[in-house]
Design a protein around this motif. Structure first.
Motif, short mmCIF file in Angstrom:
data_model
loop_
_atom_site.label_atom_id
_atom_site.label_comp_id
_atom_site.label_asym_id
_atom_site.label_seq_id
_atom_site.Cartn_x
_atom_site.Cartn_y
_atom_site.Cartn_z
N THR A 52 0.83 -1.20 0.00
CA THR A 52 0.00 0.00 0.00
C THR A 52 0.86 1.26 0.00
O THR A 52 0.43 2.31 -0.48
N GLU A 53 2.09 1.16 0.53
CA GLU A 53 3.00 2.30 0.50
C GLU A 53 3.47 2.62 -0.92
O GLU A 53 3.84 3.75 -1.22
N ASP A 54 3.46 1.61 -1.79
CA ASP A 54 3.88 1.82 -3.18
C ASP A 54 2.77 2.41 -4.04
O ASP A 54 3.01 2.81 -5.18
N GLU A 55 1.55 2.45 -3.50
CA GLU A 55 0.41 2.82 -4.34
C GLU A 55 0.47 4.26 -4.82
O GLU A 55 0.04 4.57 -5.94
N SER A 56 1.01 5.17 -4.02
CA SER A 56 1.07 6.57 -4.43
C SER A 56 1.90 6.75 -5.69
O SER A 56 1.62 7.63 -6.51
N ASN A 57 2.94 5.93 -5.84
CA ASN A 57 3.77 6.00 -7.06
C ASN A 57 3.27 5.07 -8.16
O ASN A 57 3.77 5.15 -9.29
N ASN A 58 2.31 4.23 -7.82
CA ASN A 58 1.76 3.29 -8.81
C ASN A 58 0.23 3.28 -8.68
O ASN A 58 -0.37 2.25 -8.33
N PRO A 59 -0.42 4.41 -8.93
CA PRO A 59 -1.85 4.50 -8.65
C PRO A 59 -2.71 3.56 -9.48
O PRO A 59 -3.83 3.21 -9.06
N ASP A 60 -2.24 3.13 -10.64
CA ASP A 60 -3.04 2.27 -11.51
C ASP A 60 -2.64 0.80 -11.41
O ASP A 60 -3.22 -0.04 -12.09
N LYS A 187 -9.66 -1.30 -8.31
CA LYS A 187 -8.92 -0.50 -9.29
C LYS A 187 -9.83 -0.03 -10.42
O LYS A 187 -9.74 1.11 -10.88
N GLN A 190 -12.06 2.92 -9.42
CA GLN A 190 -11.41 4.21 -9.26
C GLN A 190 -11.00 4.85 -10.58
O GLN A 190 -10.43 5.94 -10.59
#
Length: 866
Positions: A52-60, A187, A190
């Protein structure tokens, strides 16, 4: 420029008569092992999992950690059998809460609906050799619809099931796929754009009950009519990559979209293996295809089949990278199909496609028309090169005939010796050593193939010299290499004529061999150093060898665990031994003629013989014991166990026999011999043959119609009666209606547990005409005392309701005797263990630690004559 053979070339060629060092033979073996090892490493690579920490850099991107959290919530509920509180209440509530959260946090542009669907129905499932009538009531499906831009659009269905078998938390089957679907749904929800096609996510609650809930959805739900394509997610194992093992039918365009996923993995050969009925499993894809006319994709995990349908299929054994790999693939495929114009266009029969991945990097796929062209072209090139080589090398037909005979005899001898070894191991009760240690299958049967292929070649070398037919060594080796290719070319011709798509498995090696042998002949490299043309030749074998290594890995990974549930009728040594010998020949056949170039060939044969002998000795030691309950080296022996009470009634409804016992299925070749020294009461084990003549289906609870053929080989140990805490199943004849002078309609009502079996068999002279549950009589019916039978599986979900149906019988004029034998089995699958008798608990506790009880249940069998 023409090449003219001169005196220097002739001298060089003559020099090549000298054999090369036998160490080069060891190099061949190491080279093959290296290529196969590379294929193995590639097959087991997984992408890095995102948190979940990686999601900001990988939103899709798909977030594996969140999917992992979803699965944890589901498996924490424990086994979720259709009809149980865990499945019908806890699992439904959990999934509903997650889905509501996803909808609440969706992009405002999206229009998402969900429905909890309760389904009741019946149908016939045509398994081979015998099918079954499936009736169900109040099974639950959770359905989510992401609406398209246009209401008139067609739909893409994504399906998995949240129910499990009796003792399993269902981590891989099918919890991880439910978790993947939830994250894919999140996903998609969103996205800032609505899809061109509707997307329907089906979480079905009754797959393990003979794939019933999916039937209820596809035949009854309000959103089912416009579904065009399905993505079905399943498991027959608990590890590895999800494989595309079915596609279509007859829609080649589907592969265009699957080929765009980041990590494609699929083989049409797997599809043909599955359709051959060798694998004892099925999936919801069959229901969507046969009852909904839907096309699509069927995916499954198949590695580590030891955990499948056991208590070991839990949350902790699933690596987080698996979520990422499957999630990345399914998310991309859903996104592609969401806007695919073919989904909303008319379906046309395009024919199927040939497809296979190349080390998971990309897919190769082509239509059946292209397949025909490719096969014909490769066949013609192969045969043309062969004829040219005969002319170029000046080879006579007698030598060609003897070398063909040598080749075939070597392979036939290998299979014969393999069969002798397999039968010997069966005779001394040492079968399935490779079940726990798969490499033992390679150690046993690969040397056999290599040794006897080479021994036959050496024998024929001596015969050729004796009859003065021998030729220059290099020429002889070259012609042998050509003949190997011609053999597989003939296999291609046969496969292509039978329209077998898996012919590409032979086409690829044939193509590579043809090309590189053409290079060798074109530049006449065999007149130069032997090492040069062999080096060129080995370059051409790299990809075919890697392909063969991957296929070997897949086949043994799939079928070795399956041998633990193949029943007792087939010695699995014969099957696995045949697989290993065949695959060894497939991988090494393009190398074996090169061994004729070696000096001191006996050293290679001694090395291989030592490998076989050493493995055989290991098989005879405790190391060769087939089973293990160790989580790190899991290979358990399976046993479903029912504490069963049986009541038989005569035509006057009087009880003529009442007994009880522990019934367990013998699921592999070593059962029940393997546990005879452990289980209480094994000295009282009774043969079922006589009871099978007396009672329909031997008076036993039947799991599936596929069990019919081996009922007599199972085990029954007399015991005290089980302790039933709820009402026993009852069957009543509500009415008998005379449809005509020769047709009688019997109206039945059955009520009891949430899972029941019904067996029927008309008396001699009587026949089935119709059954209201599916409005026809199956043509393939198992026989009991030379009389046809019908098997009905009835499963209840959210609540138990009676099953009402009628059967029409063809009856001779003025028939005054009973018409039908009928029996009902109630299965108490999710009873609390506190209701088990002390005797039953002791019996269960005595199973050794290397066994796994896939089912523990009570059962009640009662029969009537009407």
């Amino acid at each position: 420029m023409c090449y003219h053979r001169g005196r220097n070339d002739k001298l060089a060629f003559e020099h090549n008569e000298n054999r090369i060092s036998f160490f080069f033979g060891l190099f061949f073996i190491l080279y093959i092992c290296l290529v196969v090892s590379v294929a193995y490493l590639v097959e087991n690579w997984m992408p890095t999992a995102l948190t979940t920490e990686d999601e900001s850099n990988n939103p899709d991107r798909f977030i594996a950690e969140r999917a992992q959290t979803y699965l944890k919530g589901l498996t924490d509920l424990g086994p979720r059998v259709a009809g149980s509180y865990e499945n019908e209440v806890l699992a439904v509530n959990y999934l509903e809460s997650v889905i509501q959260d996803i909808i609440q946090n969706s992009n405002n542009v999206q229009n998402i609906e969900y429905d909890i669907d309760v389904v009741t129905g019946s149908y016939y499932l045509a398994y081979k050799p015998y099918g079954s009538i499936n009736a169900y009531a109040n099974l639950q499906n959770i359905v989510v619809k992401v609406n398209a831009v246009s209401d008139s659009a067609n739909s893409v269905l994504i399906n998995s099931h949240f129910d499990t078998v009796n003792r399993s938390p269902g981590g891989s089957d099918d919890g991880i796929n439910c978790a993947v679907m939830l994250e894919v749904l999140r996903k998609i929800s969103q996205s800032t754009e609505r899809p061109a096609n509707h997307l329907i996510f089906l979480f079905n609650g009754g797959e393990e009950s003979n794939i019933q809930a999916s039937h209820g959805f596809i035949t009854q739900h309000k959103w089912a009519d416009n579904i065009k394509v399905v993505i079905n997610l399943e498991a027959t194992g608990a590890d590895g990559k999800e494989i595309l093992f079915q596609s279509g039918p007859d829609q080649a365009w589907l592969m265009k979209y699957y080929s765009k996923v980041p990590y494609p993995f699929g083989q049409v050969a797997g599809e043909e293996i599955f359709k051959s009925n060798i694998v004892p499993s099925d999936s919801d894809f069959r229901i969507f295809r046969d009852f909904g006319g839907v096309i699509g994709y069927d995916f499954a995990y198949f590695k580590d089949g030891y955990r499948y349908h056991t208590k070991y299929d839990g949350f902790n054994n699933i690596k987080i990278e698996r979520y990422q790999r499957t999630g990345d693939n399914i998310l991309r495929l859903v996104q592609e199909l969401a806007n695919a114009p073919e989904v909303s266009g008319p379906l046309e029969n395009e024919g199927g496609s040939v497809y296979f991945d190349v080390t998971g990097l990309f897919m190769v796929y082509y239509s059946e028309d292209v397949e025909i062209i490719a096969n014909v072209l490769v066949i013609l090139l192969s045969i043309g090169l062969f004829l040219w080589s005969l002319y170029e090398l000046q080879i006579g037909y007698k030598l060609v005939g003897l070398r063909i005979l040598s080749l075939l005899l070597g392979w036939i001898t290998s299979f014969a010796v393999m069969a002798l070894v397999a039968l010997l191991l069966g005779g001394i009760n040492r079968t399935m050593s490779w079940y726990k240690i798969p490499i033992l299958a390679i150690g046993l049967y690969t040397p056999i193939a290599l040794i006897f292929t080479q021994l036959i070649t050496i024998l024929f070398d001596k015969l050729l010299k004796k009859f003065k037919l021998s030729i220059h060594l290099a020429k002889d080796v070259l012609i042998q290499l050509h003949l190997v290719r011609i053999f597989w070319t003939i296999v291609m011709i046969i496969g292509a004529a039978l329209r077998i798509k898996s012919v590409y498995l032979f086409m690829i090696p044939t193509l590579f061999n043809t090309f590189f042998m053409f290079i060798i002949h074109l530049f006449k490299l065999y007149y130069n150093s032997t090492y040069i043309w062999i080096f060129i030749y080995l370059i051409g074998t790299f990809i075919p060898t890697a392909l063969g290594g991957a296929i070997t890995y897949h086949i043994l990974t799939l079928f070795i665990p399956i041998c633990g549930r193949f029943g007792t009728s087939l010695n699995p040594e014969l099957m696995i031994g045949a697989f290993v010998v065949l695959l060894t020949i497939f991988i090494t056949c393009y190398y074996m003629p090169l061994f004729s170039l070696l000096s001191k060939q006996v050293y290679i044969i001694l090395f291989l013989g030592s490998l076989f002998l050493g493995t055989f000795i290991v098989v005879l030691t405790p190391i060769g014991f087939p089973y293990s309950g160790d989580e790190n080296y899991l290979a358990p022996q399976r046993f479903p166990v029912y504490h069963t009470q049986r009541t038989y009634r005569d035509e006057n409804n009087n009880v003529i026999q009442n007994d009880s016992g522990f019934y367990f299925r013998n699921m592999d070749y070593n059962s029940p011999r393997s546990v005879k020294d452990y289980l209480y009461g094994m000295e009282n084990i009774m043969p079922l043959e006589e009871n099978c003549k007396k009672a329909l289906f031997c008076g036993l609870p039947v799991g599936y119609s596929r069990d019919f053929e081996e009922l007599e080989s199972n085990s029954w140990i007399p015991s005290e009666a089980p302790n039933f805490t709820t009402a026993l199943p009852t069957l009543t004849v509500d009415n008998i209606e005379l449809i005509s002078e020769t047709i009688r309609r019997y109206y039945f009502t059955v009520i009891g547990t949430d899972c029941m079996d019904l067996y029927m068999s008309p008396k001699k002279g009587i026949s089935f005409l119709n059954i209201s549950l599916n409005n026809f009589v199956p043509t393939e019916q198992p026989l009991w005392n030379e009389r046809p039978t019908i098997y009905i599986l009835y499963v209840n979900g959210k609540e138990i309701t009676p099953l009402n149906f009628y059967v029409d019988f063809a009856v001779p004029f003025e028939w005054n005797s009973p018409v039908v034998d009928i029996a009902v089995v109630g299965k108490y699958i999710h009873e609390d263990e506190s209701v088990y008798t002390e005797e039953f608990q002791n019996f269960l506790n005595n199973f050794p630690e290397w066994t796994v009880l896939t089912t523990i249940a009570l059962a009640h069998y009662e029969s009537w004559i009407y």
